[in-house]
Design a protein around this motif. Structure first.
Motif, PDB file in Angstrom:
ATOM      1  N   PRO A 128       6.593  31.499  17.975  1.00 23.70           N
ATOM      2  CA  PRO A 128       5.204  31.957  17.862  1.00 23.70           C
ATOM      3  C   PRO A 128       3.970  31.150  18.751  1.00 23.70           C
ATOM      4  CG  PRO A 128       5.844  30.928  15.923  1.00 23.70           C
ATOM      5  CD  PRO A 128       6.966  30.966  16.823  1.00 23.70           C
ATOM      6  N   GLY A 129       2.751  31.582  18.958  1.00 27.44           N
ATOM      7  CA  GLY A 129       2.073  30.812  19.927  1.00 27.44           C
ATOM      8  C   GLY A 129       2.273  31.099  21.199  1.00 27.44           C
ATOM      9  N   ILE A 130       1.090  30.665  22.089  1.00 28.97           N
ATOM     10  CA  ILE A 130       1.192  30.551  23.600  1.00 28.97           C
ATOM     11  C   ILE A 130       0.950  29.057  23.845  1.00 28.97           C
ATOM     12  CG2 ILE A 130      -0.239  31.235  25.405  1.00 28.97           C
ATOM     13  CD1 ILE A 130      -1.140  33.784  23.933  1.00 28.97           C
ATOM     14  N   GLY A 131       1.954  28.643  24.801  1.00 34.78           N
ATOM     15  CA  GLY A 131       1.712  27.188  25.262  1.00 34.78           C
ATOM     16  C   GLY A 131       2.475  27.121  26.549  1.00 34.78           C
ATOM     17  N   PHE A 132       3.194  25.822  26.195  1.00 33.09           N
ATOM     18  CA  PHE A 132       3.808  25.272  27.621  1.00 33.09           C
ATOM     19  C   PHE A 132       4.839  26.345  28.481  1.00 33.09           C
ATOM     20  CE2 PHE A 132       7.203  23.061  29.686  1.00 33.09           C
ATOM     21  CZ  PHE A 132       6.315  22.309  30.976  1.00 33.09           C
ATOM     22  N   PRO A 133       5.685  27.064  27.593  1.00 28.55           N
ATOM     23  CA  PRO A 133       6.670  28.027  28.331  1.00 28.55           C
ATOM     24  C   PRO A 133       6.114  29.075  28.961  1.00 28.55           C
ATOM     25  CG  PRO A 133       7.352  27.365  25.995  1.00 28.55           C
ATOM     26  CD  PRO A 133       5.787  26.975  26.230  1.00 28.55           C
ATOM     27  N   LEU A 134       5.128  29.550  28.527  1.00 25.57           N
ATOM     28  CA  LEU A 134       4.339  30.689  29.101  1.00 25.57           C
ATOM     29  C   LEU A 134       3.644  30.136  30.291  1.00 25.57           C
ATOM     30  CD1 LEU A 134       3.459  33.546  29.348  1.00 25.57           C
ATOM     31  CD2 LEU A 134       1.539  33.177  28.071  1.00 25.57           C
ATOM     32  N   PHE A 135       2.851  28.971  30.239  1.00 25.47           N
ATOM     33  CA  PHE A 135       2.389  28.399  31.499  1.00 25.47           C
ATOM     34  C   PHE A 135       3.333  28.151  32.666  1.00 25.47           C
ATOM     35  CE2 PHE A 135       1.345  24.403  33.617  1.00 25.47           C
ATOM     36  CZ  PHE A 135       0.012  24.941  34.333  1.00 25.47           C
ATOM     37  N   ALA A 136       4.696  27.573  32.276  1.00 22.02           N
ATOM     38  CA  ALA A 136       5.634  27.200  33.214  1.00 22.02           C
ATOM     39  C   ALA A 136       6.222  28.614  33.692  1.00 22.02           C
ATOM     40  CB  ALA A 136       6.523  26.255  32.597  1.00 22.02           C
ATOM     41  N   ALA A 137       6.296  29.389  33.105  1.00 17.32           N
ATOM     42  CA  ALA A 137       6.791  30.859  33.590  1.00 17.32           C
ATOM     43  C   ALA A 137       5.749  31.511  34.676  1.00 17.32           C
ATOM     44  CB  ALA A 137       6.965  31.853  32.391  1.00 17.32           C
ATOM     45  N   LEU A 138       4.574  31.425  34.311  1.00 17.28           N
ATOM     46  CA  LEU A 138       3.515  32.117  35.429  1.00 17.28           C
ATOM     47  C   LEU A 138       3.373  31.168  36.581  1.00 17.28           C
ATOM     48  CD1 LEU A 138       0.644  32.841  32.764  1.00 17.28           C
ATOM     49  CD2 LEU A 138       2.209  34.307  33.756  1.00 17.28           C
ATOM     50  N   LEU A 139       3.535  29.807  36.318  1.00 20.46           N
ATOM     51  CA  LEU A 139       3.307  28.987  37.496  1.00 20.46           C
ATOM     52  C   LEU A 139       4.505  28.930  38.483  1.00 20.46           C
ATOM     53  CD1 LEU A 139       2.034  26.628  38.779  1.00 20.46           C
ATOM     54  CD2 LEU A 139       3.256  24.999  37.439  1.00 20.46           C
ATOM     55  N   ALA A 140       5.596  29.166  37.646  1.00 24.70           N
ATOM     56  CA  ALA A 140       6.816  29.752  38.584  1.00 24.70           C
ATOM     57  C   ALA A 140       6.948  30.927  39.479  1.00 24.70           C
ATOM     58  CB  ALA A 140       8.070  29.402  37.829  1.00 24.70           C
ATOM     59  N   GLY A 141       6.206  31.601  38.596  1.00 24.07           N
ATOM     60  CA  GLY A 141       6.228  33.148  39.294  1.00 24.07           C
ATOM     61  C   GLY A 141       5.229  33.074  40.484  1.00 24.07           C
ATOM     62  N   ALA A 142       4.095  32.308  40.189  1.00 24.81           N
ATOM     63  CA  ALA A 142       3.291  32.327  41.425  1.00 24.81           C
ATOM     64  C   ALA A 142       3.614  31.586  42.602  1.00 24.81           C
ATOM     65  CB  ALA A 142       1.876  31.510  40.887  1.00 24.81           C
ATOM     66  N   LEU A 143       4.486  30.310  42.296  1.00 22.73           N
ATOM     67  CA  LEU A 143       4.886  29.717  43.328  1.00 22.73           C
ATOM     68  C   LEU A 143       6.122  30.357  43.974  1.00 22.73           C
ATOM     69  CD1 LEU A 143       5.112  25.982  41.700  1.00 22.73           C
ATOM     70  CD2 LEU A 143       3.537  26.987  43.461  1.00 22.73           C
ATOM     71  N   TYR A 144       6.878  31.335  43.173  1.00 23.08           N
ATOM     72  CA  TYR A 144       7.902  32.065  44.051  1.00 23.08           C
ATOM     73  C   TYR A 144       7.245  33.245  45.012  1.00 23.08           C
ATOM     74  CZ  TYR A 144      11.901  35.215  44.349  1.00 23.08           C
ATOM     75  OH  TYR A 144      12.739  36.013  45.052  1.00 23.08           O
ATOM     76  N   PHE A 145       6.321  33.976  44.402  1.00 23.81           N
ATOM     77  CA  PHE A 145       5.979  35.110  45.176  1.00 23.81           C
ATOM     78  C   PHE A 145       4.878  34.694  46.191  1.00 23.81           C
ATOM     79  CE2 PHE A 145       7.690  37.515  41.487  1.00 23.81           C
ATOM     80  CZ  PHE A 145       8.543  38.478  42.172  1.00 23.81           C
ATOM     81  N   SER A 146       3.820  33.783  45.816  1.00 23.59           N
ATOM     82  CA  SER A 146       3.039  33.368  46.917  1.00 23.59           C
ATOM     83  C   SER A 146       3.471  33.075  48.363  1.00 23.59           C
ATOM     84  CB  SER A 146       1.900  32.411  46.130  1.00 23.59           C
ATOM     85  OG  SER A 146       1.458  32.875  45.076  1.00 23.59           O
ATOM     86  N   PRO A 147       4.242  32.134  48.302  1.00 27.70           N
ATOM     87  CA  PRO A 147       4.670  31.771  49.637  1.00 27.70           C
ATOM     88  C   PRO A 147       5.234  33.106  50.451  1.00 27.70           C
ATOM     89  CG  PRO A 147       6.009  30.518  48.335  1.00 27.70           C
ATOM     90  CD  PRO A 147       4.795  31.040  47.293  1.00 27.70           C
ATOM     91  N   LEU A 148       6.107  33.970  49.570  1.00 27.06           N
ATOM     92  CA  LEU A 148       6.612  35.044  50.140  1.00 27.06           C
ATOM     93  C   LEU A 148       5.815  36.030  50.581  1.00 27.06           C
ATOM     94  CD1 LEU A 148       9.828  35.256  47.766  1.00 27.06           C
ATOM     95  CD2 LEU A 148       9.761  34.209  50.115  1.00 27.06           C
TER      96      LEU A 148
END
Length: 464
Positions: free
Chosen positions: A268-288
């Motif tokens: 439960p709750g929104i915290g670090f894991p969601l932030f890490a997932a969103l950041l990783a997704g942005a870092l993966y797709f943005s340069p590509l």
């Protein structure tokens, strides 16, 4: 530039001479005009681009940016300083096309090597200079193990090598022989091997316009000795993009993205894991995306795939069509975002390149699964994850009951959620705490629920 005071002084001299000798006056006027013309003459600008690494999508983007800057600066010549063993065919083809369409003359200085994809790029330039002892050629399309690919890939490489040579008035048969050992050219390629030429051989066969040891010597041979030389310097952003699209980093980012979503949905709750997932997704797709590899639809099917998988795990009981479809879309989107495909057209992209991208994605997914199994407990003990897991001791004095107790008698009874059910969590029934899972969807805290069934030691509940 001549200052105003100097011009006034010259004018006084001319005015005095007008009364003495017209011939001398005319001579002085010619000298003054020549001085002004020489002082105002603009030096030519040579814009230098270095290609000294593997030919990758990052290098293609670097070349595109450099040519764009050179055109904005109205450079007179684009000079490429090259030393490369080659790289990816699709990236090299992109660079070749950009050079062929360049508005200014292009010169390449081969400083040791222009192999494989490097040879294609060099041939696309208007003029080629080579350092003594350097070489050009060996453009056969190979896989990661340096094994030649099937002839359909070689056929494509032969065609673009041939057409590039024709565009620059060079012998297309020689360019073709750099790809195919079967091309026989008397006195040039008669050994049955892929053609690679030294600087002298290239000079004799008009694949080199001159031998030079330095950039300065190249400029001198091109009558650009007094030109202004400006070197393209990649920004830190471009260097970062090149780092992020490397296969190893891409794999790690996929792992973090999947792992973050898993931990976030499990607790439960929104915290670090969601932030890490969103950041990783942005870092993966943005340069590509910036590299022109990841298209909008590829990103969209990746997101849809993730949503389908989450729906299958947390909403729909069992695992079937929804989950399988989600996995297929997720793997397809992540894999295709690494490729320079045009929709479903993969022409010019080797099967090995496709399999390599697929292997990166699958390795990351397997790695994420192993990570969940092996390090779940240790991760739960770290400060970053302490809010994601339950640390409370389940003391019977606090109302907890043993999982071994028979809970079938609770079916049909009502209670309240003690935590958010996502879909698992805790509920209270008559003052006692039980573990429960929602039959479908999420149930917020302090909602009235009814026990619908018992599965092992877990109660299946539904919101009333």
């Amino acid at each position: 530039m001549i200052k105003f005071s100097s011009i006034s002084f010259i004018n006084r001299i001319i005015n005095r001479l007008l009364y003495n000798n017209r011939a001398i006056t005319i001579l002085l006027l010619v000298l003054v005009c020549g001085t002004v013309s020489a002082a105002t003459e603009t030096k030519k600008l040579v814009y230098q681009l270095n290609i000294r690494d593997e030919i990758t999508p990052g290098m293609a983007r670097k070349v595109n940016k450099a040519i764009k800057f050179a055109e904005q600066k109205h450079a007179d010549v684009l000079l490429i300083h090259m030393n490369t063993y080659g790289g990816l065919l699709d990236a090299a083809d992109s660079i070749r096309t950009k050079i062929l369409n360049c508005k200014m003359p292009t010169i390449v200085f081969i400083d040791n090597n222009a192999a494989s994809a490097g040879a294609l790029i060099a041939i696309a330039c208007n003029k080629i200079y080579m350092r003594r002892g350097s070489s050009i050629g060996a453009a056969t399309v190979v896989n990661e193990s340096a094994e030649a690919l099937p002839d359909k890939y070689q056929s494509y490489m032969r065609s673009i090598m041939r057409s590039t040579a024709e565009a620059r008035n060079r012998d297309p048969r020689i360019a073709e022989a750099m790809v195919d050992p079967r091309i026989y050219i008397a006195g040039i390629n008669d050994s049955g091997k892929v053609l690679t030429m030294t600087s002298n051989e290239a000079l004799n066969n008009k694949y080199c316009d001159g031998i030079a040891e330095t950039i300065s010597e190249v400029l001198e041979k091109e009558n650009l000795k007094n030109a202004v030389l400006e070197v393209y310097q990649p920004t830190w952003v471009e260097n970062l993009i090149g780092f992020l699209i490397s296969p190893a980093v891409s794999g790690v980012l996929i792992l973090v993205m999947l792992g973050g979503l898993y931990f976030e949905m499990q607790h439960p709750g929104i915290g670090f894991p969601l932030f890490a997932a969103l950041l990783a997704g942005a870092l993966y797709f943005s340069p590509l995306y910036l590299e022109g590899l990841a298209a909008n639809w590829e990103i969209l099917i990746t997101v849809i795939g993730l949503l389908l998988i989450l729906a299958e795990i947390f909403v729909i009981p069992g695992f079937g069509f929804t989950g399988i479809s989600g996995i297929i879309l997720l793997v397809t989107g992540l894999t295709m975002s690494m490729l320079n495909n045009d929709g479903l057209n993969f022409y010019g992209i080797s099967s090995q390149r496709i399999f390599a991208s697929l292997a990166i994605v699958m390795s990351a997914m397997v790695g994420a699964l192993v990570l969940f199994i092996l390090t779940g407990k240790s991760l739960a003990k770290t400060p970053a994850f302490k809010k994601m897991v339950l640390h409370t001791t389940m003391d019977s004095r606090a109302g907890y009951v043993s999982m071994e107790n028979n809970q079938s008698s609770l079916v049909g009874m009502k209670g309240k959620t003690l935590t958010v059910l996502r879909p698992s969590g805790k509920i209270t029934i008559e003052g006692k705490v039980y573990f429960a899972s929602a039959e479908s969807g999420f149930i917020n805290i302090d909602e009235e629920v009814m026990v619908m069934s018992q599965q092992m030691s877990n109660l299946m509940v539904r919101k009333v």
